[in-house]
Design an enzyme around this catalytic site. Structure first.
Site, PDB file in Angstrom:
ATOM      1  N   GLU A 278      10.973 -51.586 -97.954  1.00 24.89           N
ATOM      2  CA  GLU A 278       9.853 -52.514 -97.964  1.00 24.89           C
ATOM      3  C   GLU A 278       9.980 -53.381 -96.711  1.00 24.89           C
ATOM      4  OE1 GLU A 278       8.405 -53.944-102.169  1.00 24.89           O
ATOM      5  OE2 GLU A 278      10.587 -54.152-102.075  1.00 24.89           O
TER       6      GLU A 278
ATOM      7  N   GLU B 269      12.998 -49.272-111.106  1.00 26.88           N
ATOM      8  CA  GLU B 269      12.323 -49.121-109.815  1.00 26.88           C
ATOM      9  C   GLU B 269      13.357 -49.211-108.709  1.00 26.88           C
ATOM     10  OE1 GLU B 269       8.846 -51.573-109.167  1.00 26.88           O
ATOM     11  OE2 GLU B 269       9.320 -51.810-107.034  1.00 26.88           O
TER      12      GLU B 269
END
Length: 357
Positions: A250, A245
């Protein structure tokens, strides 16, 4: 005495017969077994597509044609750009995708039976940056179904104890006036306290190496958690985090204007050590470009082309296969934290998504 002499003579005769038999047997076995010969006179010729005097490193396509010559060879193994290709013909075509001019080593092994011969060469190749995927969100309505699919439901908290229910509703995800808007709303819906959306290119587009970027304005509010990230195509076969990932962006409303970039892989899930942050004081009031440049050697993370984190990639990580793109807006959970009791709704706005080779 005579009897003993007879026995001795018989024994000697028997030994002579055994010696003759073994010699004949050994000679016959050698004749029946073909000799294995190693490939000889091996050479590797590299032709760069589009090579001219003015463009000695090629036309930017990144393509090469390989011609292998090795007498007696039956198969070949080619190691190139951290990949291994096994072929049975002496002609091989390969396309490099990392932009720029770079020198690559090519190692070739030719096999004939149990024996082999090695050879290596190198090539300088130029790869022009090409746009291989984009959505400018210039058509009002739902996201383009040729490019995007949806994850819906709660996903049992999507592994992070998140609070939202992801929907396809226009209330939660819509394109308006050139902007993709993902809206998280406090409401009772299908047993959840919040609704939002998560869209992805899985099954429609994935890529290996290149630059992925968005131009976006982030939502506000305690408990908000917008993201732009990549996930391995082999998710269903190897599971997470073995698929890898790459979190390009974020941010959490409980710690506003802090931008996180992280990588998850086996042994480095959850609170991964492969992470870094930077600050962006106007992340919720202005549009900014969030990007990652990914190669076999490294993954570099940028905000407005300012590099703030470099991860050293290698052949032992999951980050050498195809990944797809995800945009989502979560609420709460392990990373998002407690939701502000006065929170009602906010919007994650994306001007575009672009992926270059």
């Amino acid at each position: 005495m005579k009897m003993i002499n007879l026995v001795n003579r018989a024994g000697i005769f028997t030994l002579i017969l055994l010696f003759v038999f073994q010699s004949c047997s050994s000679s016959n076995d050698s004749a029946d077994t073909p000799e294995v010969v190693a490939p000889e006179k091996m050479s590797v010729q590299v032709d760069i597509v589009g090579k001219t005097t003015e463009m000695p490193n090629g036309d930017g396509s990144g393509k090469i044609n390989l011609k292998i010559t090795a007498a007696n060879a039956k198969s070949y193994k080619v190691k190139i750009n951290n990949e291994t290709k096994e072929i049975t013909t002496s002609d091989f075509t390969y396309e490099f995708t990392e932009p720029g001019t770079k020198t690559y080593t090519i190692e070739v092994t030719a096999f004939d039976g149990l024996k082999y011969t090695n050879a290596s060469t190198s090539v300088n190749i130029f790869v022009a940056r090409k746009l291989i995927f984009s959505d400018e969100f210039d058509v009002n309505g739902a996201p383009n179904p040729d490019k995007w699919d949806y994850n819906t439901g709660t996903g049992d908290g999507w592994g992070n104890n998140e609070l939202q229910y992801y929907t396809k509703r226009p209330e939660n995800v819509i394109v308006e006036n050139g902007i993709l808007k993902i809206k998280a709303i406090r409401e009772d819906y299908m047993g959840s306290q919040f609704t939002s959306a998560r869209i992805l290119t899985r099954g429609k587009f994935s890529f290996k190496y290149g630059r992925a970027e968005i131009r976006a304005k982030l939502p506000v509010g305690g408990g908000t958690w917008p993201a732009f990230w990549l996930l391995g195509d082999n998710l269903d076969t190897v599971g997470w985090p073995a698929c890898g990932e790459i979190d390009i962006l974020e941010s959490v409303g409980n710690n506003p204007n802090v931008i996180h970039s992280s990588l998850h892989s086996p042994g480095r899930s959850g609170n991964t050590p492969d992470t870094a942050t930077t600050t962006n004081p106007t992340s919720a009031t202005a549009y900014h470009i969030y990007a990652a440049e990914w190669s076999a050697e490294s993954i570099k993370f940028y905000v407005d082309d300012n590099l703030f984190y470099t991860y050293k990639n290698s052949a032992t990580t999951p980050f050498n296969a195809k990944f797809f793109v995800i945009l989502n807006f979560a609420m709460g959970g392990n990373f998002g934290g407690a939701v502000d009791p006065n929170y009602k709704s906010s919007t994650y706005e994306i001007d575009y998504v672009r992926v270059y080779n």
